[in-house]
Design a protein around this motif. Structure first.
Motif, PDB file in Angstrom:
ATOM      1  N   ILE A 156      -4.502  56.339  51.194  1.00 51.81           N
ATOM      2  CA  ILE A 156      -3.193  56.790  50.682  1.00 51.81           C
ATOM      3  C   ILE A 156      -2.721  55.751  49.661  1.00 51.81           C
ATOM      4  N   THR A 157      -2.351  56.218  48.460  1.00 51.85           N
ATOM      5  CA  THR A 157      -2.045  55.244  47.400  1.00 51.85           C
ATOM      6  C   THR A 157      -0.740  55.555  46.657  1.00 51.85           C
ATOM      7  N   ALA A 158      -0.236  54.531  45.966  1.00 52.48           N
ATOM      8  CA  ALA A 158       1.037  54.602  45.241  1.00 52.48           C
ATOM      9  C   ALA A 158       0.821  54.994  43.773  1.00 52.48           C
ATOM     10  N   TRP A 159       1.936  55.364  43.112  1.00 54.55           N
ATOM     11  CA  TRP A 159       1.893  55.887  41.745  1.00 54.55           C
ATOM     12  C   TRP A 159       1.821  54.803  40.683  1.00 54.55           C
ATOM     13  N   ASN A 160       2.134  53.548  41.009  1.00 60.10           N
ATOM     14  CA  ASN A 160       2.345  52.564  39.928  1.00 60.10           C
ATOM     15  C   ASN A 160       1.061  52.242  39.164  1.00 60.10           C
ATOM     16  N   ALA A 164      -9.015  53.819  42.966  1.00 60.55           N
ATOM     17  CA  ALA A 164     -10.385  53.399  42.619  1.00 60.55           C
ATOM     18  C   ALA A 164     -10.803  52.171  43.427  1.00 60.55           C
ATOM     19  N   ARG A 165      -9.857  51.254  43.627  1.00 60.81           N
ATOM     20  CA  ARG A 165     -10.149  50.014  44.361  1.00 60.81           C
ATOM     21  C   ARG A 165     -10.635  50.325  45.781  1.00 60.81           C
ATOM     22  N   ALA A 166      -9.968  51.261  46.443  1.00 61.36           N
ATOM     23  CA  ALA A 166     -10.356  51.592  47.825  1.00 61.36           C
ATOM     24  C   ALA A 166     -11.541  52.555  47.861  1.00 61.36           C
ATOM     25  N   ALA A 197      -8.646  61.386  50.590  1.00 58.71           N
ATOM     26  CA  ALA A 197      -7.656  60.654  49.804  1.00 58.71           C
ATOM     27  C   ALA A 197      -6.389  61.464  49.600  1.00 58.71           C
ATOM     28  N   LYS A 198      -5.283  60.735  49.542  1.00 55.60           N
ATOM     29  CA  LYS A 198      -4.024  61.330  49.097  1.00 55.60           C
ATOM     30  C   LYS A 198      -3.380  60.357  48.125  1.00 55.60           C
ATOM     31  N   GLY A 199      -3.376  60.725  46.846  1.00 59.06           N
ATOM     32  CA  GLY A 199      -2.720  59.893  45.850  1.00 59.06           C
ATOM     33  C   GLY A 199      -1.232  60.216  45.851  1.00 59.06           C
ATOM     34  N   SER A 200      -0.514  59.670  44.891  1.00 60.21           N
ATOM     35  CA  SER A 200       0.919  59.922  44.843  1.00 60.21           C
ATOM     36  C   SER A 200       1.212  61.273  44.200  1.00 60.21           C
ATOM     37  N   GLU A 201       2.226  61.945  44.715  1.00 59.19           N
ATOM     38  CA  GLU A 201       2.653  63.231  44.162  1.00 59.19           C
ATOM     39  C   GLU A 201       3.227  63.080  42.755  1.00 59.19           C
ATOM     40  N   PHE A 202       3.586  61.834  42.365  1.00 57.26           N
ATOM     41  CA  PHE A 202       4.140  61.616  41.020  1.00 57.26           C
ATOM     42  C   PHE A 202       3.042  61.479  39.967  1.00 57.26           C
ATOM     43  N   SER A 260      -6.612  53.212  54.649  1.00 61.93           N
ATOM     44  CA  SER A 260      -6.330  52.196  53.641  1.00 61.93           C
ATOM     45  C   SER A 260      -5.075  52.662  52.905  1.00 61.93           C
ATOM     46  N   PHE A 261      -4.037  51.854  52.956  1.00 61.97           N
ATOM     47  CA  PHE A 261      -2.752  52.268  52.389  1.00 61.97           C
ATOM     48  C   PHE A 261      -2.288  51.281  51.327  1.00 61.97           C
ATOM     49  N   THR A 262      -1.913  51.789  50.165  1.00 61.72           N
ATOM     50  CA  THR A 262      -1.268  50.978  49.138  1.00 61.72           C
ATOM     51  C   THR A 262       0.098  51.588  48.878  1.00 61.72           C
ATOM     52  N   GLY A 263       1.146  50.846  49.152  1.00 63.59           N
ATOM     53  CA  GLY A 263       2.485  51.388  48.954  1.00 63.59           C
ATOM     54  C   GLY A 263       3.528  50.442  49.499  1.00 63.59           C
ATOM     55  N   SER A 264       4.658  51.006  49.900  1.00 65.60           N
ATOM     56  CA  SER A 264       5.790  50.165  50.290  1.00 65.60           C
ATOM     57  C   SER A 264       5.609  49.572  51.685  1.00 65.60           C
ATOM     58  N   THR A 265       6.279  48.465  51.907  1.00 63.93           N
ATOM     59  CA  THR A 265       6.266  47.839  53.234  1.00 63.93           C
ATOM     60  C   THR A 265       6.894  48.799  54.251  1.00 63.93           C
ATOM     61  N   GLU A 299      -1.840  47.293  51.708  1.00 62.11           N
ATOM     62  CA  GLU A 299      -1.498  46.560  50.474  1.00 62.11           C
ATOM     63  C   GLU A 299      -0.072  46.950  50.145  1.00 62.11           C
ATOM     64  N   LEU A 300       0.881  46.057  50.443  1.00 63.72           N
ATOM     65  CA  LEU A 300       2.295  46.455  50.433  1.00 63.72           C
ATOM     66  C   LEU A 300       3.083  45.756  49.319  1.00 63.72           C
ATOM     67  N   GLY A 301       4.379  45.702  49.497  1.00 65.67           N
ATOM     68  CA  GLY A 301       5.252  45.207  48.437  1.00 65.67           C
ATOM     69  C   GLY A 301       5.219  43.699  48.267  1.00 65.67           C
ATOM     70  N   VAL A 303       5.106  46.725  39.355  1.00 66.90           N
ATOM     71  CA  VAL A 303       3.826  46.114  39.709  1.00 66.90           C
ATOM     72  C   VAL A 303       4.053  45.335  40.998  1.00 66.90           C
ATOM     73  N   CYS A 304       3.166  45.518  41.975  1.00 66.67           N
ATOM     74  CA  CYS A 304       3.390  44.842  43.262  1.00 66.67           C
ATOM     75  C   CYS A 304       3.352  43.317  43.104  1.00 66.67           C
ATOM     76  N   ILE A 305       2.571  42.831  42.121  1.00 63.76           N
ATOM     77  CA  ILE A 305       2.513  41.379  41.909  1.00 63.76           C
ATOM     78  C   ILE A 305       3.400  40.961  40.727  1.00 63.76           C
ATOM     79  N   MET A 324      15.368  41.513  46.969  1.00 62.53           N
ATOM     80  CA  MET A 324      14.603  42.752  47.133  1.00 62.53           C
ATOM     81  C   MET A 324      13.453  42.812  46.142  1.00 62.53           C
ATOM     82  N   GLU A 325      12.450  43.621  46.445  1.00 55.66           N
ATOM     83  CA  GLU A 325      11.432  43.892  45.428  1.00 55.66           C
ATOM     84  C   GLU A 325      12.103  44.776  44.376  1.00 55.66           C
ATOM     85  N   ILE A 326      12.226  44.289  43.125  1.00 50.48           N
ATOM     86  CA  ILE A 326      13.003  45.035  42.114  1.00 50.48           C
ATOM     87  C   ILE A 326      12.267  46.293  41.667  1.00 50.48           C
TER      88      ILE A 326
HETATM   89  P1  NAD Z   1       5.542  54.544  49.018  1.00 52.95           P
HETATM   90  O1  NAD Z   1       5.265  53.735  50.228  1.00 52.95           O
HETATM   91  O2  NAD Z   1       6.781  55.332  48.963  1.00 52.95           O
HETATM   92  O3  NAD Z   1       4.356  55.579  48.764  1.00 52.95           O
HETATM   93  C1  NAD Z   1       2.998  55.187  48.717  1.00 52.95           C
HETATM   94  C2  NAD Z   1       2.128  56.352  49.157  1.00 52.95           C
HETATM   95  O4  NAD Z   1       2.448  56.641  50.512  1.00 52.95           O
HETATM   96  C3  NAD Z   1       2.367  57.630  48.364  1.00 52.95           C
HETATM   97  O5  NAD Z   1       1.130  58.314  48.220  1.00 52.95           O
HETATM   98  C4  NAD Z   1       3.289  58.414  49.281  1.00 52.95           C
HETATM   99  O6  NAD Z   1       3.198  59.804  49.091  1.00 52.95           O
HETATM  100  C5  NAD Z   1       2.754  58.011  50.656  1.00 52.95           C
HETATM  101  N1  NAD Z   1       3.698  58.156  51.772  1.00 52.95           N
HETATM  102  C6  NAD Z   1       5.053  58.208  51.739  1.00 52.95           C
HETATM  103  N2  NAD Z   1       5.536  58.389  52.984  1.00 52.95           N
HETATM  104  C7  NAD Z   1       4.463  58.449  53.828  1.00 52.95           C
HETATM  105  C8  NAD Z   1       4.311  58.630  55.245  1.00 52.95           C
HETATM  106  N3  NAD Z   1       5.370  58.799  56.048  1.00 52.95           N
HETATM  107  N4  NAD Z   1       3.059  58.636  55.762  1.00 52.95           N
HETATM  108  C9  NAD Z   1       1.976  58.473  54.964  1.00 52.95           C
HETATM  109  N5  NAD Z   1       2.069  58.303  53.618  1.00 52.95           N
HETATM  110  C10 NAD Z   1       3.295  58.279  53.059  1.00 52.95           C
HETATM  111  O7  NAD Z   1       5.437  53.533  47.797  1.00 52.95           O
HETATM  112  P2  NAD Z   1       5.640  53.838  46.269  1.00 52.95           P
HETATM  113  O8  NAD Z   1       7.094  53.858  45.965  1.00 52.95           O
HETATM  114  O9  NAD Z   1       4.814  55.006  45.885  1.00 52.95           O
HETATM  115  O10 NAD Z   1       4.951  52.546  45.613  1.00 52.95           O
HETATM  116  C11 NAD Z   1       5.623  51.372  45.380  1.00 52.95           C
HETATM  117  C12 NAD Z   1       5.280  50.324  46.431  1.00 52.95           C
HETATM  118  O11 NAD Z   1       3.879  50.129  46.499  1.00 52.95           O
HETATM  119  C13 NAD Z   1       5.867  48.973  46.066  1.00 52.95           C
HETATM  120  O12 NAD Z   1       6.429  48.393  47.211  1.00 52.95           O
HETATM  121  C14 NAD Z   1       4.649  48.179  45.613  1.00 52.95           C
HETATM  122  O13 NAD Z   1       4.785  46.792  45.741  1.00 52.95           O
HETATM  123  C15 NAD Z   1       3.587  48.734  46.490  1.00 52.95           C
HETATM  124  N6  NAD Z   1       2.260  48.476  45.926  1.00 52.95           N
HETATM  125  C16 NAD Z   1       1.477  47.519  46.508  1.00 52.95           C
HETATM  126  C17 NAD Z   1       0.229  47.223  45.962  1.00 52.95           C
HETATM  127  C18 NAD Z   1      -0.654  46.164  46.564  1.00 52.95           C
HETATM  128  O14 NAD Z   1      -1.825  46.134  46.256  1.00 52.95           O
HETATM  129  N7  NAD Z   1      -0.127  45.291  47.417  1.00 52.95           N
HETATM  130  C19 NAD Z   1      -0.229  47.915  44.839  1.00 52.95           C
HETATM  131  C20 NAD Z   1       0.604  48.881  44.280  1.00 52.95           C
HETATM  132  C21 NAD Z   1       1.851  49.161  44.838  1.00 52.95           C
END
Ligand code: NAD
Length: 484
Positions: A153-157, A164-166, A179-184, A230-235, A255-257, A288-290, A384-386
């Protein structure tokens, strides 16, 4: 690109080698964040579609895990070639859904190609070891084996780089993927699938879904065939997955914020560092997470730094990703835009002074690049993470105190130090509680290096050989022998 041109593309799931519509037959539109045009529609899946994809991945795992690594490698390297050959076209789609400048999008596709090539090679070196036993009738060795079906599961940024990394590491290791990428940003994930399909990946080895994240995530957690997520997204969502995984023992890579501090010592070339700070801060509009976030600048050079950085931030060309010369695009959606605008407003109300650049239009989710001085360290702009183009600059005088400020965050992803004093470079790099420290550089990562966060920024690593072993299990094989 003109407004109101309507839906150009309807994107389908990819399950068991076929492009298929979701069971619900619902769809959702995708909007260009720079001009609010609808650029695509996606089929809208839920847990039922995810189960079909997991079944396909489980069936494919039997044969994919048995292919030898040279066979897998050949397919992944072909995918890398296809991506490189089509990067310019693919990048245009990425720009239309993310708003990022074309050069950044193209660069991201090239890095994705590198990831497939690098993991294709690295998997050939997943050596085990032999262990001398403390008995004569015993021999021991360890081997690495692929885990099984992996949910990604991955984020849009970084809509290309994040998946690709995962995917590259998981597929190279012999796992199959749902896989489930971001809806955005579904177009980028879609073309990544197209490249792998054209490269000859067997049916079911990679499956991709668009749709309801919570429902898909729940199925991934509950389904016993899924050995890891494997999840990339918010904390925030990372914690939700950890809660769910505690009931099923599903393994997680998170891989979080982040909230990266930047420490700039007084012994640097102030003008050069101030200018490069602005460019680094505004990459991908700060999403960008970093991303360098809290700029701690030594008081001896603070005024000069602020003066140069303010001038630079006012001159950044914010605009449309497809136009030459654009340095920064919009934010991904209106929610993100409003959140960042509010954070700037709150900082100003708490006494900060803002220097702002221009935006091209009130349409689209633009936020002016903003430098903040006089910032209260207790405001959200610092804590906060801006995830936006905002640059708080804070003076410091004592290196022990600035390390305390830098470490005073639940996040621990990236950090940055600029200094020409080698002793200070060692001091800061060892004292900072972050998974990555960039000394005199803005990119402390690489395909071949481990990327991961301390504290609430994550669990495990992506990239590098560490990234490969995230998708493999270590097995001890212990032999009883006689007559030797
Ligand atoms: P998000 O957590 O809202 O969403 C990330 C993914 O998770 C999306 O595909 C989303 O659809 C999915 N998701 C949302 N709710 C879910 C649930 N309940 N169960 C399963 N999946 C769910 O994050 P975002 O706003 O898309 O991305 C921004 C965040 O990602 C920032 O905090 C950023 O730092 C982080 N990020 C981290 C890295 C890293 O490598 N550490 C890389 C890129 C982004």
């Amino acid at each position: 690109m003109e407004r109101g041109q309507g839906v150009r593309t309807m994107l389908l799931n990819y399950i068991n080698g076929e492009y298929v519509i979701a069971a619900s037959e619902e769809m959702q539109t995708v909007v260009n964040p720079a001009n609010e045009d609808v650029v695509a529609a996606i089929t809208w899946s839920n847990g039922a579609d995810c189960k079909l994809a997991i079944d396909a991945a489980q069936a494919a795992f039997k044969s994919w895990s048995k292919t030898n690594v040279y066979q897998r490698s050949a397919i992944l390297k072909k995918a890398a070639d296809i991506i490189r050959a089509n990067a310019a076209d693919y990048a245009e789609h990425t720009v239309s859904e993310s708003g990022k400048p074309l050069a950044e999008a193209k660069g991201e596709w090239m890095v994705a190609a590198n990831l497939f090539e690098w993991f294709a090679e690295e998997a050939k070196r997943s050596y085990g070891r032999t262990i001398p036993a403390n008995r004569n009738d015993k021999r021991m060795m360890t081997i690495w084996q692929p885990m099984g079906v992996v949910g990604v599961i991955t984020a849009w940024n970084f809509p290309v780089y994040n998946p690709a990394r995962a995917w590259a590491a998981a597929l190279a290791s012999g796992c199959t993927v749902v896989a489930k990428g971001s809806e955005f940003t579904p177009l980028s994930t879609f073309y990544l699938v197209v490249a792998l399909n054209e490269a000859g990946l067997p049916a079911g080895v990679l499956n991709n879904l668009f749709g309801d994240a919570a429902s898909i995530g729940e199925e991934m957690l509950a389904n016993a065939h899924v050995k890891k997520i494997s999840f990339t997204g918010s904390t925030r969502v990372g914690k939700l997955l950890m809660d769910g995984a505690s009931k099923t023992n599903t393994k997680l890579s998170l891989e979080l914020g982040g909230n990266a501090p930047v420490i700039i010592n007084h012994d640097v070339d102030v003008e050069a560092v101030a200018k490069s700070s602005v460019i680094a801060k505004l990459r991908n509009a700060g999403q960008v997470c970093i991303a360098p976030q809290r700029f701690f600048v030594h008081e001896k050079i603070y005024n000069q730094f602020v003066e140069v950085a303010s001038e630079a931030i006012k001159n950044i060309k914010v605009g449309y990703g497809w136009e030459a010369g654009t340095q920064m695009g919009p934010l991904i959606n209106q929610r993100q835009q409003q959140q960042v605008l509010k954070l700037i407003e709150d900082a100003e109300q708490a006494g900060a002074t803002a220097v702002k650049g221009d935006i091209p239009s009130a349409t689209g989710w633009f936020v002016p690049p903003t430098l903040l001085t006089g910032v209260d360290q207790h405001t959200e702009a610092v804590n906060m993470e801006i995830f936006g183009p905002v640059m708080p600059v804070i003076p410091f005088s004592d290196k022990n105190e600035v390390v305390e400020w830098a470490n005073n965050t639940p996040y621990g992803l990236a950090s940055y130090v600029w200094t020409n004093n080698i002793n200070d470079a060692f001091f800061f790099s060892e004292a900072l509680e972050f998974g990555m420290v960039g000394i005199n550089e803005w990119a402390p990562h690489g395909t071949e290096a481990p990327f991961g966060g301390w504290k609430q920024s994550g669990l495990g690593h992506e990239s590098g050989s560490e990234g490969l072993y995230e998708y493999m299990e270590k097995k001890l094989v212990s032999w009883g022998v006689t007559g030797i």
